[in-house]
Design a protein around this motif. Sequence first.
Motif, mmCIF file in Angstrom:
data_model
loop_
_atom_site.group_PDB
_atom_site.id
_atom_site.type_symbol
_atom_site.label_atom_id
_atom_site.label_comp_id
_atom_site.label_asym_id
_atom_site.label_seq_id
_atom_site.Cartn_x
_atom_site.Cartn_y
_atom_site.Cartn_z
ATOM 1 N N LEU A 1 -8.183 2.166 -17.953
ATOM 2 C CA LEU A 1 -6.850 2.700 -18.544
ATOM 3 C C LEU A 1 -5.729 1.761 -18.551
ATOM 4 C CD1 LEU A 1 -7.014 6.595 -17.209
ATOM 5 C CD2 LEU A 1 -6.941 5.531 -19.660
ATOM 6 N N GLU A 2 -5.718 1.011 -17.026
ATOM 7 C CA GLU A 2 -4.684 -0.152 -17.098
ATOM 8 C C GLU A 2 -4.709 -1.192 -17.818
ATOM 9 O OE1 GLU A 2 -4.360 0.779 -12.243
ATOM 10 O OE2 GLU A 2 -5.289 -0.884 -12.926
ATOM 11 N N ASN B 1 3.920 -1.342 -16.333
ATOM 12 C CA ASN B 1 3.778 -0.117 -15.195
ATOM 13 C C ASN B 1 3.051 1.185 -15.641
ATOM 14 O OD1 ASN B 1 6.130 -1.600 -13.380
ATOM 15 N ND2 ASN B 1 7.236 -1.218 -15.450
ATOM 16 N N CYS B 2 2.295 1.627 -14.537
ATOM 17 C CA CYS B 2 1.848 2.974 -14.494
ATOM 18 C C CYS B 2 2.284 3.809 -13.274
ATOM 19 C CB CYS B 2 0.085 2.906 -14.220
ATOM 20 S SG CYS B 2 -0.681 1.747 -15.612
ATOM 21 N N ASN C 1 -2.473 18.132 -1.814
ATOM 22 C CA ASN C 1 -3.658 19.036 -1.415
ATOM 23 C C ASN C 1 -4.862 18.183 -2.136
ATOM 24 O OD1 ASN C 1 -3.195 19.127 -4.319
ATOM 25 N ND2 ASN C 1 -3.285 21.249 -4.475
ATOM 26 N N ASN C 2 -4.541 17.075 -2.540
ATOM 27 C CA ASN C 2 -5.862 15.977 -3.303
ATOM 28 C C ASN C 2 -5.750 14.885 -2.449
ATOM 29 O OD1 ASN C 2 -7.821 15.193 -4.831
ATOM 30 N ND2 ASN C 2 -6.990 15.755 -6.806
ATOM 31 N N PRO C 3 -6.137 14.748 -1.152
ATOM 32 C CA PRO C 3 -6.046 13.364 -0.333
ATOM 33 C C PRO C 3 -6.988 12.258 -1.039
ATOM 34 C CG PRO C 3 -6.976 15.071 0.896
ATOM 35 C CD PRO C 3 -6.517 15.639 -0.208
ATOM 36 N N GLN C 4 -8.005 12.732 -1.685
ATOM 37 C CA GLN C 4 -9.120 11.838 -2.262
ATOM 38 C C GLN C 4 -8.385 10.913 -3.202
ATOM 39 O OE1 GLN C 4 -9.726 15.120 -1.864
ATOM 40 N NE2 GLN C 4 -11.692 15.355 -0.658
ATOM 41 N N ALA C 5 -7.633 11.635 -4.045
ATOM 42 C CA ALA C 5 -7.138 10.991 -5.268
ATOM 43 C C ALA C 5 -6.083 9.865 -4.788
ATOM 44 C CB ALA C 5 -6.154 12.257 -6.137
ATOM 45 N N VAL C 6 -5.301 10.549 -3.641
ATOM 46 C CA VAL C 6 -4.028 9.568 -3.021
ATOM 47 C C VAL C 6 -4.827 8.412 -2.672
ATOM 48 C CG1 VAL C 6 -2.395 9.424 -1.570
ATOM 49 C CG2 VAL C 6 -2.648 11.572 -2.678
ATOM 50 N N ALA C 7 -5.914 8.615 -2.036
ATOM 51 C CA ALA C 7 -6.681 7.417 -1.446
ATOM 52 C C ALA C 7 -7.166 6.488 -2.255
ATOM 53 C CB ALA C 7 -7.710 7.935 -0.613
ATOM 54 N N LEU C 8 -7.625 7.140 -3.644
ATOM 55 C CA LEU C 8 -8.025 6.179 -4.602
ATOM 56 C C LEU C 8 -6.831 5.543 -5.208
ATOM 57 C CD1 LEU C 8 -10.026 5.443 -7.238
ATOM 58 C CD2 LEU C 8 -9.015 7.494 -8.405
ATOM 59 N N TYR C 9 -5.849 6.175 -5.521
ATOM 60 C CA TYR C 9 -4.561 5.610 -6.118
ATOM 61 C C TYR C 9 -3.944 4.419 -5.080
ATOM 62 C CZ TYR C 9 -4.831 9.110 -9.613
ATOM 63 O OH TYR C 9 -5.751 9.990 -10.380
ATOM 64 N N HIS C 10 -3.911 4.571 -3.561
ATOM 65 C CA HIS C 10 -3.944 3.532 -2.752
ATOM 66 C C HIS C 10 -4.729 2.206 -2.781
ATOM 67 C CE1 HIS C 10 -0.194 4.942 -0.741
ATOM 68 N NE2 HIS C 10 -0.924 6.120 -0.632
ATOM 69 N N LYS C 11 -6.107 2.550 -2.880
ATOM 70 C CA LYS C 11 -6.819 1.402 -3.052
ATOM 71 C C LYS C 11 -6.848 0.694 -4.307
ATOM 72 C CE LYS C 11 -10.528 4.044 -1.768
ATOM 73 N NZ LYS C 11 -11.920 4.399 -1.828
ATOM 74 N N SER C 12 -6.334 1.223 -5.298
ATOM 75 C CA SER C 12 -6.134 0.714 -6.569
ATOM 76 C C SER C 12 -4.627 -0.086 -6.894
ATOM 77 C CB SER C 12 -6.444 1.665 -7.667
ATOM 78 O OG SER C 12 -7.635 2.150 -7.761
ATOM 79 N N GLY C 13 -3.982 -0.137 -5.590
ATOM 80 C CA GLY C 13 -2.672 -0.664 -5.714
ATOM 81 C C GLY C 13 -1.542 0.017 -6.019
ATOM 82 N N TYR C 14 -1.654 1.055 -5.976
ATOM 83 C CA TYR C 14 -0.447 2.345 -6.324
ATOM 84 C C TYR C 14 0.340 2.328 -4.930
ATOM 85 C CZ TYR C 14 -2.162 2.993 -11.074
ATOM 86 O OH TYR C 14 -2.269 3.136 -12.294
ATOM 87 N N GLN C 15 1.637 2.523 -5.173
ATOM 88 C CA GLN C 15 2.391 2.705 -4.093
ATOM 89 C C GLN C 15 3.306 4.023 -4.387
ATOM 90 O OE1 GLN C 15 2.577 0.613 -1.243
ATOM 91 N NE2 GLN C 15 0.918 -0.296 -2.471
ATOM 92 N N LYS D 1 3.215 4.577 -8.254
ATOM 93 C CA LYS D 1 3.449 3.377 -9.289
ATOM 94 C C LYS D 1 2.575 2.234 -8.938
ATOM 95 C CE LYS D 1 7.323 0.928 -11.544
ATOM 96 N NZ LYS D 1 8.853 0.886 -11.626
ATOM 97 N N LYS D 2 2.222 1.633 -10.079
ATOM 98 C CA LYS D 2 1.802 -0.013 -10.015
ATOM 99 C C LYS D 2 2.378 -0.715 -10.994
ATOM 100 C CE LYS D 2 -2.631 -2.161 -10.017
ATOM 101 N NZ LYS D 2 -4.136 -1.941 -10.374
ATOM 102 N N SER D 3 2.807 -1.820 -10.756
ATOM 103 C CA SER D 3 3.163 -2.827 -11.809
ATOM 104 C C SER D 3 1.815 -3.576 -12.239
ATOM 105 C CB SER D 3 3.921 -3.779 -11.078
ATOM 106 O OG SER D 3 5.273 -3.329 -10.668
ATOM 107 N N LEU D 4 1.680 -3.421 -13.459
ATOM 108 C CA LEU D 4 0.419 -4.242 -14.106
ATOM 109 C C LEU D 4 0.666 -5.751 -14.261
ATOM 110 C CD1 LEU D 4 -0.222 -1.659 -16.633
ATOM 111 C CD2 LEU D 4 -1.383 -1.864 -14.740
#
Length: 148
Positions: A94-95, A105-106, A113-127, A145-148
């Motif tokens: 998608l990016e 930007n994305c 209630n979805n800590p697995q999703a938050v962890a995925l996005y952090h690992k993928s560079g989202y703040q 958010k993540k700058s591409l």
Amino acid sequence: MTILRTTSENIDFQKLVVLLDQDLKIKDGEDHDFYAQHNTLAKINHVVVCYEETVAIGCGAFKEFDADTVEIKRMFVHPDFRGKRIASRVLKELEIWATENNYTNCILETGTNNPQAVALYHKSGYQIIPNYEPYENVETSVCLKKSL
């Protein structure tokens, strides 16, 4: 595994979203109706479906948020296929697609209630960013958010 770029008219995407919505209804509880109104499938022109052979196992999409930014939507991996980095692959595709369409930007919203999703996005560079409209005053929302 193969990844297909398509639209929200793709039947495999629609089937995965039914499973996603069932999962979110449990996680969101009383807040589900609020979130559901912001997750319609009408006219999503940028959808990714991940397949293992002919079986649709994961999906995601994006919609334009503004001239520079897309909003990542409808991320889901079938429970039988989790733990295989499928969500990371879908998100990366998608990016790349967003970049090809000149977005820089994305952003996205997920739930506390979805800590697995938050962890995925952090690992993928989202703040984490301040919640954007329509999630501004929603305590159970986490916007990133993540700058591409």
